[in-house]
Design a protein around this motif. Sequence first.
Motif, PDB file in Angstrom:
ATOM      1  N   GLY A  30       0.736  -0.655  -0.186  1.00 50.81           N
ATOM      2  CA  GLY A  30      -0.185  -0.069  -0.175  1.00 50.81           C
ATOM      3  C   GLY A  30       0.591   1.414   0.259  1.00 50.81           C
ATOM      4  O   GLY A  30       0.759   2.306  -0.094  1.00 50.81           O
ATOM      5  N   ILE A  31       1.817   0.482   0.392  1.00 49.84           N
ATOM      6  CA  ILE A  31       3.133   2.583   0.613  1.00 49.84           C
ATOM      7  C   ILE A  31       3.187   2.187  -1.049  1.00 49.84           C
ATOM      8  O   ILE A  31       3.710   3.528  -1.570  1.00 49.84           O
ATOM      9  CB  ILE A  31       3.716   2.167   1.849  1.00 49.84           C
ATOM     10  CG1 ILE A  31       3.633   2.301   3.521  1.00 49.84           C
ATOM     11  CG2 ILE A  31       4.909   3.453   2.161  1.00 49.84           C
ATOM     12  CD1 ILE A  31       4.130   1.853   4.257  1.00 49.84           C
ATOM     13  N   VAL A  32       3.844   1.599  -1.586  1.00 51.86           N
ATOM     14  CA  VAL A  32       4.658   1.485  -2.383  1.00 51.86           C
ATOM     15  C   VAL A  32       3.470   2.313  -3.710  1.00 51.86           C
ATOM     16  O   VAL A  32       4.003   2.853  -4.194  1.00 51.86           O
ATOM     17  CB  VAL A  32       4.685  -0.163  -2.861  1.00 51.86           C
ATOM     18  CG1 VAL A  32       5.895   0.118  -4.131  1.00 51.86           C
ATOM     19  CG2 VAL A  32       5.761   0.167  -2.067  1.00 51.86           C
ATOM     20  N   ALA A  33       2.510   1.877  -3.737  1.00 53.19           N
ATOM     21  CA  ALA A  33       1.005   2.450  -4.668  1.00 53.19           C
ATOM     22  C   ALA A  33       0.949   3.360  -4.033  1.00 53.19           C
ATOM     23  O   ALA A  33       0.924   4.297  -5.542  1.00 53.19           O
ATOM     24  CB  ALA A  33       0.016   1.227  -4.419  1.00 53.19           C
ATOM     25  N   ASN A  34       0.391   4.518  -3.361  1.00 59.54           N
ATOM     26  CA  ASN A  34       0.080   5.592  -2.928  1.00 59.54           C
ATOM     27  C   ASN A  34       1.856   5.900  -3.658  1.00 59.54           C
ATOM     28  O   ASN A  34       1.634   7.482  -3.962  1.00 59.54           O
ATOM     29  CB  ASN A  34      -0.057   5.611  -1.443  1.00 59.54           C
ATOM     30  CG  ASN A  34      -1.818   5.235  -0.922  1.00 59.54           C
ATOM     31  OD1 ASN A  34      -2.344   5.551  -1.605  1.00 59.54           O
ATOM     32  ND2 ASN A  34      -1.399   3.614  -0.688  1.00 59.54           N
ATOM     33  N   LEU A  35       3.345   5.647  -3.316  1.00 54.09           N
ATOM     34  CA  LEU A  35       3.596   6.766  -3.231  1.00 54.09           C
ATOM     35  C   LEU A  35       4.131   6.415  -4.832  1.00 54.09           C
ATOM     36  O   LEU A  35       3.992   7.934  -5.284  1.00 54.09           O
ATOM     37  CB  LEU A  35       5.574   6.590  -2.887  1.00 54.09           C
ATOM     38  CG  LEU A  35       5.518   6.352  -1.149  1.00 54.09           C
ATOM     39  CD1 LEU A  35       6.961   5.644  -0.566  1.00 54.09           C
ATOM     40  CD2 LEU A  35       5.475   7.752  -0.658  1.00 54.09           C
ATOM     41  N   ALA A  36       3.869   5.470  -5.764  1.00 55.34           N
ATOM     42  CA  ALA A  36       3.905   5.680  -7.296  1.00 55.34           C
ATOM     43  C   ALA A  36       2.847   6.453  -7.671  1.00 55.34           C
ATOM     44  O   ALA A  36       3.276   7.357  -8.476  1.00 55.34           O
ATOM     45  CB  ALA A  36       3.543   3.931  -7.836  1.00 55.34           C
ATOM     46  N   ALA A  37       1.821   6.346  -6.931  1.00 54.57           N
ATOM     47  CA  ALA A  37       0.844   7.529  -7.443  1.00 54.57           C
ATOM     48  C   ALA A  37       0.928   9.008  -6.798  1.00 54.57           C
ATOM     49  O   ALA A  37       0.991   9.528  -7.723  1.00 54.57           O
ATOM     50  CB  ALA A  37      -0.645   7.021  -6.988  1.00 54.57           C
ATOM     51  N   LEU A  38       1.649   9.402  -6.091  1.00 57.06           N
ATOM     52  CA  LEU A  38       1.727  10.567  -5.397  1.00 57.06           C
ATOM     53  C   LEU A  38       3.505  11.043  -5.303  1.00 57.06           C
ATOM     54  O   LEU A  38       3.289  12.880  -6.022  1.00 57.06           O
ATOM     55  CB  LEU A  38       1.102  10.961  -4.258  1.00 57.06           C
ATOM     56  CG  LEU A  38      -0.125   9.894  -4.096  1.00 57.06           C
ATOM     57  CD1 LEU A  38      -0.263  10.408  -2.494  1.00 57.06           C
ATOM     58  CD2 LEU A  38      -0.797  11.655  -4.286  1.00 57.06           C
ATOM     59  N   SER A  41       9.324  11.277  -7.423  1.00 57.45           N
ATOM     60  CA  SER A  41      10.392   9.595  -8.169  1.00 57.45           C
ATOM     61  C   SER A  41       9.767   8.252  -6.512  1.00 57.45           C
ATOM     62  O   SER A  41      10.148   9.098  -5.624  1.00 57.45           O
ATOM     63  CB  SER A  41      11.278  10.598  -7.636  1.00 57.45           C
ATOM     64  OG  SER A  41      12.544   9.021  -8.044  1.00 57.45           O
ATOM     65  N   ALA A  42       8.966   8.145  -7.099  1.00 58.89           N
ATOM     66  CA  ALA A  42       8.880   7.005  -6.061  1.00 58.89           C
ATOM     67  C   ALA A  42      10.145   6.286  -5.534  1.00 58.89           C
ATOM     68  O   ALA A  42      10.071   5.404  -6.793  1.00 58.89           O
ATOM     69  CB  ALA A  42       7.664   5.985  -6.259  1.00 58.89           C
ATOM     70  N   PRO A  43      10.312   5.664  -4.752  1.00 58.68           N
ATOM     71  CA  PRO A  43      11.337   4.628  -4.514  1.00 58.68           C
ATOM     72  C   PRO A  43      10.770   2.858  -4.794  1.00 58.68           C
ATOM     73  O   PRO A  43       9.677   2.508  -4.622  1.00 58.68           O
ATOM     74  CB  PRO A  43      11.471   4.429  -2.586  1.00 58.68           C
ATOM     75  CG  PRO A  43      10.374   5.350  -2.260  1.00 58.68           C
ATOM     76  CD  PRO A  43       9.573   5.969  -3.292  1.00 58.68           C
ATOM     77  N   PRO A  44      11.181   2.317  -5.104  1.00 52.30           N
ATOM     78  CA  PRO A  44      10.787   0.800  -5.396  1.00 52.30           C
ATOM     79  C   PRO A  44      10.474   0.343  -4.395  1.00 52.30           C
ATOM     80  O   PRO A  44      10.953   0.522  -3.424  1.00 52.30           O
ATOM     81  CB  PRO A  44      12.868   0.119  -5.816  1.00 52.30           C
ATOM     82  CG  PRO A  44      13.581   0.974  -5.320  1.00 52.30           C
ATOM     83  CD  PRO A  44      12.803   2.646  -5.486  1.00 52.30           C
ATOM     84  N   ALA A  45       9.711  -1.444  -4.450  1.00 52.67           N
ATOM     85  CA  ALA A  45       9.494  -1.831  -2.968  1.00 52.67           C
ATOM     86  C   ALA A  45      11.007  -2.097  -1.988  1.00 52.67           C
ATOM     87  O   ALA A  45      10.208  -1.979  -0.967  1.00 52.67           O
ATOM     88  CB  ALA A  45       8.554  -3.253  -3.788  1.00 52.67           C
ATOM     89  N   SER A  46      11.933  -2.606  -2.497  1.00 44.57           N
ATOM     90  CA  SER A  46      12.500  -3.175  -1.405  1.00 44.57           C
ATOM     91  C   SER A  46      12.975  -1.693  -1.135  1.00 44.57           C
ATOM     92  O   SER A  46      13.491  -1.926   0.299  1.00 44.57           O
ATOM     93  CB  SER A  46      13.995  -3.490  -2.850  1.00 44.57           C
ATOM     94  OG  SER A  46      14.358  -2.810  -3.763  1.00 44.57           O
ATOM     95  N   ALA A  47      13.024  -0.767  -1.720  1.00 42.98           N
ATOM     96  CA  ALA A  47      13.311   0.832  -0.887  1.00 42.98           C
ATOM     97  C   ALA A  47      12.613   1.473   0.458  1.00 42.98           C
ATOM     98  O   ALA A  47      13.270   0.981   1.363  1.00 42.98           O
ATOM     99  CB  ALA A  47      14.080   2.035  -1.614  1.00 42.98           C
TER     100      ALA A  47
END
Length: 94
Positions: A30-38, A41-47
């Motif tokens: 959920g964090i990854v999906a929200n950061l990708a949308a918002l 430069s969203a970090p990858p899931a591993s980060a």
Amino acid sequence: MTETPAWRDDATDLTLRLLYQSGIAVSVDGIVANLAALAESAPPASAVEDAVAKLQERDHVRTLSEAGRFYLLTDRGREYVEAEVDAEAFGYVD
């Protein structure tokens, strides 16, 4: 604000902001999906996974349940964001 600690990076700051603004427990996905949308430069899931681990070590986030899949800010984490991290950024997608 004080000098930025070595453990902080873009992923920890973005994760802190998202959890602070949402006020709810969110999974890493959920964090990854929200950061990708918002985030620009969203970090990858591993980060994000590494960020959550760093934040847990510092008692800034905790798991919601024994399953350990959903994370929320602790009081200490909320205080840290208010004092040290720019909490005014993007919103979140629900």
